[in-house]
Design an enzyme around this catalytic site. Structure first.
Site, short mmCIF file in Angstrom:
data_model
loop_
_atom_site.label_atom_id
_atom_site.label_comp_id
_atom_site.label_asym_id
_atom_site.label_seq_id
_atom_site.Cartn_x
_atom_site.Cartn_y
_atom_site.Cartn_z
N GLU A 13 0.87 -1.17 0.00
CA GLU A 13 0.00 0.00 0.00
C GLU A 13 0.91 1.22 0.00
O GLU A 13 1.81 1.33 0.84
CB GLU A 13 -0.92 0.04 1.22
CG GLU A 13 -1.77 1.32 1.21
CD GLU A 13 -2.84 1.38 2.30
OE1 GLU A 13 -2.89 0.47 3.16
OE2 GLU A 13 -3.62 2.36 2.27
N ASN B 53 -4.23 4.99 -2.39
CA ASN B 53 -5.42 5.64 -1.81
C ASN B 53 -5.85 6.83 -2.65
O ASN B 53 -5.05 7.69 -2.98
CB ASN B 53 -5.10 6.14 -0.40
CG ASN B 53 -4.81 4.99 0.55
OD1 ASN B 53 -5.72 4.26 0.93
ND2 ASN B 53 -3.54 4.81 0.90
N GLU C 77 -7.80 2.41 -3.57
CA GLU C 77 -8.56 2.30 -2.32
C GLU C 77 -9.41 3.55 -2.13
O GLU C 77 -8.93 4.68 -2.25
CB GLU C 77 -7.59 2.14 -1.14
CG GLU C 77 -6.77 0.87 -1.24
CD GLU C 77 -6.03 0.54 0.06
OE1 GLU C 77 -6.16 1.30 1.05
OE2 GLU C 77 -5.33 -0.49 0.08
N ASP D 181 -12.06 0.99 1.45
CA ASP D 181 -11.13 1.13 2.58
C ASP D 181 -11.88 1.42 3.89
O ASP D 181 -13.00 1.92 3.87
CB ASP D 181 -10.18 2.30 2.26
CG ASP D 181 -8.85 2.18 2.99
OD1 ASP D 181 -8.73 1.26 3.82
OD2 ASP D 181 -7.96 3.01 2.73
N GLU E 78 -6.72 -4.98 8.16
CA GLU E 78 -5.62 -4.04 8.39
C GLU E 78 -5.30 -3.95 9.87
O GLU E 78 -6.15 -4.24 10.70
CB GLU E 78 -6.06 -2.63 7.98
CG GLU E 78 -6.20 -2.39 6.53
CD GLU E 78 -6.43 -0.91 6.27
OE1 GLU E 78 -5.46 -0.24 5.92
OE2 GLU E 78 -7.57 -0.43 6.42
P1 C2E Z 1 -5.30 4.08 5.45
O1 C2E Z 1 -5.58 4.11 4.00
O2 C2E Z 1 -6.24 3.28 6.28
O3 C2E Z 1 -3.83 3.60 5.66
C1 C2E Z 1 -3.42 2.76 6.65
C2 C2E Z 1 -2.90 3.53 7.80
O4 C2E Z 1 -2.77 2.63 8.91
C3 C2E Z 1 -1.50 4.09 7.57
O5 C2E Z 1 -1.40 5.32 8.27
C4 C2E Z 1 -0.62 3.06 8.21
O6 C2E Z 1 0.63 3.56 8.63
C5 C2E Z 1 -1.45 2.65 9.38
N1 C2E Z 1 -1.13 1.29 9.83
C6 C2E Z 1 -0.73 0.25 9.11
N2 C2E Z 1 -0.57 -0.85 9.91
C7 C2E Z 1 -0.88 -0.47 11.16
C8 C2E Z 1 -0.95 -1.15 12.43
O7 C2E Z 1 -0.66 -2.31 12.55
N3 C2E Z 1 -1.33 -0.41 13.49
C9 C2E Z 1 -1.65 0.88 13.39
N4 C2E Z 1 -2.00 1.53 14.48
N5 C2E Z 1 -1.63 1.56 12.22
C10 C2E Z 1 -1.26 0.88 11.11
P2 C2E Z 1 -0.87 6.61 7.61
O8 C2E Z 1 0.21 6.35 6.68
O9 C2E Z 1 -0.64 7.60 8.70
O10 C2E Z 1 -2.11 7.08 6.76
C11 C2E Z 1 -3.26 7.47 7.37
C12 C2E Z 1 -4.34 7.69 6.36
O11 C2E Z 1 -4.04 8.77 5.51
C13 C2E Z 1 -4.55 6.53 5.43
O12 C2E Z 1 -5.31 5.55 6.05
C14 C2E Z 1 -5.23 7.17 4.28
O13 C2E Z 1 -6.60 7.34 4.55
C15 C2E Z 1 -4.58 8.52 4.26
N6 C2E Z 1 -3.53 8.51 3.25
C16 C2E Z 1 -2.25 8.13 3.36
N7 C2E Z 1 -1.62 8.28 2.20
C17 C2E Z 1 -2.52 8.73 1.32
C18 C2E Z 1 -2.49 9.09 -0.07
O14 C2E Z 1 -1.45 8.95 -0.76
N8 C2E Z 1 -3.62 9.53 -0.65
C19 C2E Z 1 -4.77 9.67 0.06
N9 C2E Z 1 -5.86 10.12 -0.54
N10 C2E Z 1 -4.85 9.34 1.36
C20 C2E Z 1 -3.73 8.88 1.98
CA CA Z 2 -5.79 2.67 2.53
CA CA Z 3 -7.60 1.71 5.89
#
Ligand code: C2E
Ligand code: CA
Ligand code: CA
Length: 658
Positions: free
Chosen positions: A426, A481, A513, A543, A599
């Site tokens: 991802e 995403n 996603e 998602d 996830e």
């Molecule tokens: P998401 O799409 O649900 O991405 C998964 C988030 O969960 C990621 O946070 C990831 O670091 C975190 N995660 C993965 N495994 C675990 C785990 O075992 N435990 C916990 N506590 N967290 C875990 P991240 O990178 O901070 O991203 C947060 C959200 O920001 C994403 O949720 C997504 O909605 C958004 N996002 C991130 N990158 C992009 C992007 O390039 N474009 C868009 N539109 N949204 C993004």
């Molecule tokens: Ca995602």
């Molecule tokens: Ca997610």
């Protein structure tokens, strides 16, 4: 009534009141004229006639006349008199004219017994002048004028004939003819007066009607037709008024913005007509709470504005009460729907001194409440102020950012829990700003959406992700995403497709996603975007399933390939309730033929439990945290690969990499 009819008095209220007004002004003059003329006759006959005729009777006549003068002068003003009172006075004036005419003419005829020819001449002049004067004063009461003429002329003509003096007979006949002509002219004038009053009355009625209509129009222009609540125009007009008075009196008031929590979902599922009914029902509930000191207006869509002008210290409770009022479900066309609402409040003058500031702050508070505690209401505070400040600086930094240099992508593997192979990655966006430092993706994505610059960010991240994908084994897919605004924009979808083609990547390797909020914003546009991406061969994942409204309708109606269960469920998996939910979601996906990805797997134990439930695809810190391309490739090298070994063979390494 009968006597009025007999006297021929008007029964039209407007005419009676107008007549009354004229008489009130003219009758005192008439009696003054009578007094002066009578005094003159008494004076010229003083030496010839007895005292009772030149003193006592004149005194009585003067007393009677003065009484009438005072009576009319002290009577109520025409502007405030009612028709009944006016009619009473007019009738009185008409009836009183009879005895007074008789009294004056009787006295004149008696006094005419004394004195020589000159004195007789004076009496004739007295009768002629006084009568014509009186009749003229009675121009607005022709009935009384006629009575005066009848009761004065007839006895005088008869008296003159009895006396037999040719000159006085001629004078009497002359007086009778002249008064006859004068009365005729008076009658014509009175008809013109009546017509004028009627026209004025009609004009007044029309004017009142016009005023009523313009008031009604003004009210309509200030009312929202769907809910019957005041509208946006009224709200801002009232807010400006409150600010004007507030700046002078320093009186506090509260501005609020309320927004329904699930209106979009209801509107999409049940249709616009149903949505309108729902809004009107919401309006009804709000109207029950609104009052003098609590204005509730519909600003548009599902947004409502409120103004609290009393008891401002209880503003939060008042606002919470409005949220609670909408918390109970609505019964519409046999359907039970629950929308709920959240609200943000801002107090004048603490939160701002202009309409724009206050509205902006309450809107910000609403936005904040929505993200932390839906269904409730908060008052703008110092904490919000700090948040706004930092958000404003993030906004400024993002607007001036060099996207190529400041944005990069990290990758988190998606693992097949059965074979422990890496199925894909991802891509997660990262922004490090030289001005504000590292900003979490959720924050900069939301800010970019608000600023309307999300498309450029999405495309830059996608470019970078595809570029990195070229360095990964072919078996590894890319999950990317998309934000709510991306999927509903045909242009962005087109550019995404171009990027895949330009990078020479097989579209089947790419999964997009999407969250439910993205779909809720514009369902139809989202579906058409999804269809275009799928027709290319790419896949679509829903998602954060379970975190939002999780309308089963979406799962059913959308052309989806995968569902990603929200990570919040994994932490509850040790409890039976949590396990049941996770199990039910998996069952649902299997029924619908969708891949189900879990996830947020953080521990070995969680992985085992999920496996035992039948979950095949997982993602989480247990396997690896998101990492830059180089780190990911190194991680792969260190033991993981696209066709990999079981974790039991190498559990330690797994953890050390994670
Ligand atoms: P998401 O799409 O649900 O991405 C998964 C988030 O969960 C990621 O946070 C990831 O670091 C975190 N995660 C993965 N495994 C675990 C785990 O075992 N435990 C916990 N506590 N967290 C875990 P991240 O990178 O901070 O991203 C947060 C959200 O920001 C994403 O949720 C997504 O909605 C958004 N996002 C991130 N990158 C992009 C992007 O390039 N474009 C868009 N539109 N949204 C993004
Ligand atoms: Ca995602
Ligand atoms: Ca997610």
């Amino acid at each position: 009534m009968n006597i009025d009819k007999w006297l021929g008095l008007s029964t039209e209220p407007a005419i009676m009141i107008a007549q009354y007004g004229e008489l009130k002004r003219q009758i005192p003059w008439m009696y003054s004229l009578l007094i002066v003329n009578a005094l003159a006759v008494a004076y010229t006959h003083y030496l010839y006639a007895p005292n009772w005729l030149v003193i006592y009777i004149p005194v009585l006549l003067i007393i009677a006349s003065t009484w009438r003068i005072l009576h009319w002068m002290l009577s109520r003003d025409a502007a405030i008199v009612d028709a009944a009172r006016a009619r009473f006075q007019i009738r009185n004036a008409t009836l009183v004219s009879i005895p007074l005419s008789i009294a004056f003419v009787g006295w004149a005829l008696f006094i005419d017994q004394y004195g020589g020819q000159i004195e007789h001449g004076h009496v004739a002049i007295f009768i002629a002048v006084t009568m014509i004067g009186c009749i003229t004063c009675l121009v607005h009461l022709p009935q009384a004028a006629l009575l005066v003429m009848a009761f004065v002329t007839s006895p005088y003509v008869a008296y003159s004939f009895i006396q037999g003096n040719r000159v006085f007979i001629a004078i009497a006949i002359n007086i009778a003819l002249v008064t006859g002509v004068v009365v005729k002219i008076l009658l014509d004038n009175f008809s013109a007066f009546v017509r004028l009053v009627r026209v004025q009355e009609t004009l007044a009625i029309e004017q009142r009607e016009a005023q009523r209509l313009s008031k009604e129009n003004a009210l309509l222009a200030m009312t929202d037709s769907l809910t019957g609540l005041p509208n946006r125009r009224y709200f801002f007009q009232r807010l400006e008024e409150l600010l004007c008075t507030g700046r002078v009196s320093k009186e506090r008031f509260v501005v609020g913005v309320f927004d329904l929590d699930r209106f979009k979902a209801v509107n999409d599922s049940y249709g616009h007509l149903f949505g309108d009914r729902l809004l009107s029902a919401v309006g009804e509930r709000f109207a029950g709470r609104a009052g003098e000191t609590l204005v509730i207006a519909r600003l548009g869509g599902d947004e409502f504005g409120i103004l609290i002008t009393d008891d401002v210290d209880r503003a939060r409770e008042i606002g919470q009460d409005l949220c609670d009022v909408l918390a109970c479900p609505f019964e519409i066309d046999g359907n039970r729907v629950s929308v709920g609402c959240s609200g943000g409040l801002a107090m004048f003058p603490e939160a701002g001194s202009s309409a724009h500031e206050l509205f902006d702050r309450s809107d910000y508070t609403l936005y904040h409440v929505k993200s932390v505690r839906r269904g409730s209401c908060a008052l703008f505070s110092l904490e919000h102020e700090t948040l706004i400040r930092s958000e404003r600086s993030i906004e400024a930094a993002l607007q001036g950012a060099n996207l190529e240099a400041e944005l990069h992508v990290q990758f988190q593997p998606i693992i097949c829990a059965e074979t422990m192979t890496v199925l894909g990655v991802e891509a997660l966006g990262r922004w490090t700003s030289p001005r504000v430092g590292v900003v979490p993706p959720e924050q900069f994505i939301t800010t970019a959406e608000r600023l309307g610059i999300i498309h450029a960010i999405t495309l830059k991240l996608f470019q970078k992700a595809l570029h990195s994908l070229a360095f990964m084994p072919q078996a590894i897919g890319l999950s990317f995403n998309l934000s709510a605004q991306d999927i509903i924009s045909p242009d962005t979808v087109c550019r995404l497709i171009d990027e895949i083609t330009d990078a020479g990547i097989d579209p089947k390797r790419v999964t997009f996603e999407l969250t439910e909020t993205a779909l809720m914003r514009d369902f139809t546009a989202a579906v058409s975007g999804i269809k275009r991406l799928r027709s290319l061969g790419s896949r679509i994942a829903l998602d954060d399933f379970g975190a939002g409204y999780s309308s089963l309708g979406y799962l059913h109606r959308l052309p989806l390939d995968r569902v990603k269960v929200d990570r919040s469920f994994v932490s509850d998996i040790s409890k039976p309730s949590g396990r049941n939910i996770v199990n039910a979601i998996l069952g649902l996906c299997q029924t619908l033929g969708l891949d189900c990805i879990i996830e947020g797997v953080e521990t070995e134990q969680q992985l085992q439990q999920l496996r035992s439930l039948g979950y095949r695809i997982a993602q989480g810190y247990y396997f690896a945290r998101p990492m830059p391309l180089e780190a990911f490739l190194a991680w792969l090298e260190s033991g993981w690969s696209a066709e990999l070994r079981l974790p039991s063979e190498n559990p330690k390494r797994l953890k050390s990499v994670a």
